[in-house]
Design a protein around this motif. Structure first.
Motif, short mmCIF file in Angstrom:
data_model
loop_
_atom_site.label_atom_id
_atom_site.label_comp_id
_atom_site.label_asym_id
_atom_site.label_seq_id
_atom_site.Cartn_x
_atom_site.Cartn_y
_atom_site.Cartn_z
N THR A 54 0.66 10.55 -28.10
CA THR A 54 -0.44 11.13 -27.08
C THR A 54 -1.07 10.21 -26.04
O THR A 54 -1.61 10.72 -25.16
N ALA A 55 -0.62 8.92 -26.14
CA ALA A 55 -1.22 7.67 -25.14
C ALA A 55 -0.33 8.12 -23.65
O ALA A 55 -1.05 7.73 -22.65
N PHE A 56 0.80 8.75 -23.86
CA PHE A 56 1.50 8.81 -22.53
C PHE A 56 0.93 10.27 -22.01
O PHE A 56 1.33 11.33 -22.42
N GLN A 57 0.49 10.24 -20.78
CA GLN A 57 -0.09 11.33 -20.23
C GLN A 57 1.20 12.10 -19.64
O GLN A 57 2.10 11.49 -18.68
N ARG A 58 1.53 13.39 -19.77
CA ARG A 58 2.31 14.18 -19.19
C ARG A 58 1.96 15.15 -18.21
O ARG A 58 2.32 16.34 -18.24
N ASP A 59 0.81 14.69 -17.39
CA ASP A 59 0.27 15.71 -16.33
C ASP A 59 0.60 14.99 -15.05
O ASP A 59 0.06 15.63 -13.97
N GLY A 60 1.56 14.16 -14.84
CA GLY A 60 2.12 13.74 -13.46
C GLY A 60 0.98 12.54 -12.80
O GLY A 60 1.02 12.19 -11.65
N GLY A 79 0.73 -1.15 -0.09
CA GLY A 79 0.17 -0.12 -0.17
C GLY A 79 0.84 1.34 -0.02
O GLY A 79 2.00 1.18 -0.49
N GLY A 80 0.45 2.33 0.44
CA GLY A 80 0.98 3.68 0.30
C GLY A 80 0.59 4.33 -0.73
O GLY A 80 0.40 3.89 -1.85
N LYS A 81 0.90 5.76 -0.59
CA LYS A 81 1.07 6.74 -1.97
C LYS A 81 2.18 7.05 -2.49
O LYS A 81 3.32 6.96 -1.72
N ILE A 82 2.46 7.01 -3.65
CA ILE A 82 3.34 7.45 -4.62
C ILE A 82 3.64 9.02 -4.81
O ILE A 82 2.58 9.57 -5.32
N GLY A 83 4.68 9.73 -4.10
CA GLY A 83 4.84 10.94 -4.42
C GLY A 83 5.87 11.54 -5.12
O GLY A 83 7.06 10.66 -5.03
N VAL A 84 5.99 12.46 -5.69
CA VAL A 84 7.26 13.17 -6.50
C VAL A 84 6.89 14.72 -6.57
O VAL A 84 5.79 14.89 -6.37
N GLY A 85 7.74 15.31 -6.82
CA GLY A 85 7.68 16.62 -7.18
C GLY A 85 6.94 17.16 -8.24
O GLY A 85 6.97 16.49 -9.56
N ALA A 86 6.33 18.23 -8.37
CA ALA A 86 5.19 18.58 -9.21
C ALA A 86 5.78 19.09 -10.39
O ALA A 86 5.16 18.62 -11.43
N ARG A 87 7.06 19.38 -10.49
CA ARG A 87 7.83 19.54 -11.85
C ARG A 87 7.97 18.30 -12.82
O ARG A 87 8.62 18.43 -13.67
N ILE A 88 7.68 17.25 -12.37
CA ILE A 88 7.44 15.98 -12.97
C ILE A 88 6.95 16.05 -14.31
O ILE A 88 7.37 15.64 -15.50
N VAL A 89 6.05 17.03 -14.43
CA VAL A 89 5.46 17.47 -15.65
C VAL A 89 6.34 17.99 -16.67
O VAL A 89 6.37 17.55 -18.08
N GLU A 90 7.36 18.71 -16.32
CA GLU A 90 8.37 18.92 -17.17
C GLU A 90 9.35 18.10 -17.78
O GLU A 90 9.70 17.82 -18.78
N VAL A 91 9.73 16.82 -16.88
CA VAL A 91 10.40 15.89 -17.12
C VAL A 91 9.89 14.78 -18.13
O VAL A 91 10.28 14.55 -19.15
N GLN A 92 8.42 14.81 -17.84
CA GLN A 92 7.65 13.84 -18.65
C GLN A 92 7.57 14.60 -20.21
O GLN A 92 7.63 14.02 -21.33
N GLU A 93 7.50 15.84 -20.20
CA GLU A 93 7.13 16.64 -21.66
C GLU A 93 8.59 16.62 -22.28
O GLU A 93 8.64 16.06 -23.43
N THR A 94 9.57 16.72 -21.54
CA THR A 94 11.13 16.63 -22.27
C THR A 94 11.32 14.99 -22.80
O THR A 94 11.38 14.99 -24.00
N PHE A 95 11.04 14.09 -21.82
CA PHE A 95 11.53 12.74 -22.50
C PHE A 95 10.34 11.98 -23.13
O PHE A 95 10.57 11.11 -23.62
N GLY A 96 9.13 12.70 -22.92
CA GLY A 96 8.06 12.08 -23.78
C GLY A 96 8.31 12.27 -25.22
O GLY A 96 8.11 11.38 -26.16
N LYS A 97 9.14 13.45 -25.70
CA LYS A 97 9.55 13.69 -26.95
C LYS A 97 10.65 12.90 -27.21
O LYS A 97 10.83 12.27 -28.54
N VAL A 98 11.69 12.57 -26.39
CA VAL A 98 12.93 11.76 -26.62
C VAL A 98 12.39 10.46 -27.03
O VAL A 98 13.27 9.93 -27.99
N PHE A 99 11.56 9.89 -26.12
CA PHE A 99 11.05 8.38 -26.49
C PHE A 99 9.87 8.46 -27.77
O PHE A 99 9.66 7.15 -27.46
N ASN A 100 9.76 9.53 -27.97
CA ASN A 100 8.52 9.38 -28.99
C ASN A 100 7.33 8.83 -28.53
O ASN A 100 6.84 7.84 -29.11
N GLU A 101 6.87 9.23 -27.45
CA GLU A 101 5.97 8.55 -26.82
C GLU A 101 4.45 8.58 -27.20
O GLU A 101 3.40 7.91 -26.93
#
Length: 287
Positions: free
Chosen positions: A113-119, A89-111
């Motif tokens: 539109t199926a890959f959500q970039r909103d954390g 159990g438990g909740k998974i937490g990370v910094g809110a600026r994960i959305v910037e990381v997702q945006e950057t590497f979503g492009k690098v890995f050609n993810e």
């Protein structure tokens, strides 16, 4: 500083990562910080020995897991967060600026539109200054961008968990040359961390045993201020940025950066192809 959590470190030799169980002595509630999922990259094989060590320790100590915290999106090991969550159990937490990381590497890995970039893969996105509870203890999240945009140091009672923002005093600091990294921002973040009380315990995420010393992972804010080879003793921002930029240009990419980024920006979930088969991509000349 009025609360002193019980902190237990678990060293992963393959990635030189230290994972932590942080427990409230009064209630038995706990958090796991920076867990590790084992991978034989050459064979494309995932195993769970490191995560199972953490799970066994939580159970043996009679603890209740409330949080699984990622100090940032690691580039050198895979997170075991969803595997641990499924068991404990438990909740998974990370910094809110994960959305910037997702945006950057979503492009690098050609993810696509199926890959959500909103954390939304994470249960909680921490903003700078956010607090959360581990039993009767209050955790406090400090944004420390520089190594990555989403880096955070987590302060729990008299203990702070540095992620990659700081290493042991003779190890210095993390690199700042990944996409979204910034050496000047890293210096500013470190200076902010060093305003914490000198006696505060500081637990680091990686150690490589510089100059042959034994692996270590606990220091103090006061020791960092005095002795950190990159920022201690009053080193200026200009000195740090020059050193960090020149040093980073000489560093090779982490061996597991390609699988780590794909998995960790998904909160530890392994990506799948269109037929649902777990699958990783290797971008050519993309990093």
């Amino acid at each position: 500083m009025g609360t002193s959590p019980a902190v237990e470190g678990f060293f992963d030799e393959a990635s030189n990562t230290i994972s932590y169980i942080v427990a409230d002595p009064g209630t038995g509630a706990c958090a796991i910080i920076d867990s590790v999922l084992d991978i034989d990259y050459a064979a494309g094989r995932i195993t769970y020995d490191s995560a199972d060590r953490l799970i066994a320790a939580v159970r043996e100590r009679g603890l209740t897991l409330q949080w699984i915290i990622e100090t940032h999106v690691h580039a050198d090991h895979l997170s075991a967060a969803p595997y641990i969550q499924d068991k404990l159990g438990g909740k998974i937490g990370v910094g809110a600026r994960i959305v910037e990381v997702q945006e950057t590497f979503g492009k690098v890995f050609n993810e696509g539109t199926a890959f959500q970039r909103d954390g939304s893969q994470f249960d909680a996105l921490f903003e700078d200054g956010d607090t959360y509870q581990i039993g009767n203890m209050t955790g406090f999240a400090i944004a420390t961008p520089g190594h990555t945009p989403a880096c955070m140091v987590h302060v729990i009672g008299d203990a702070a968990f540095a992620g990659d923002t700081l290493f042991m005093p003779d190890g210095g600091s993390a690199r700042a040359d990944f996409p979204g990294g910034d050496a000047g921002a890293l210096y500013d973040s470190i200076q902010r961390v060093l305003t914490l009380p000198d006696a505060m315990r500081l637990f680091i995420c990686h150690d490589y045993g510089p100059n042959g010393r034994a692996i270590a992972w606990e220091t103090t804010i006061g020791q960092q201020k005095a002795d950190n080879i990159h920022v201690g003793g009053g080193k200026t921002r200009e000195e740090f940025v020059k050193f960090r930029t020149e040093r980073d240009a000489q560093l090779a990419m982490p061996k597991l950066i390609i699988p780590s980024l794909q998995v960790n920006m998904r909160a530890g979930e392994i990506p799948q192809d269109d037929s649902g088969v777990p699958m990783l991509k290797v971008p050519v000349n993309g990093l």
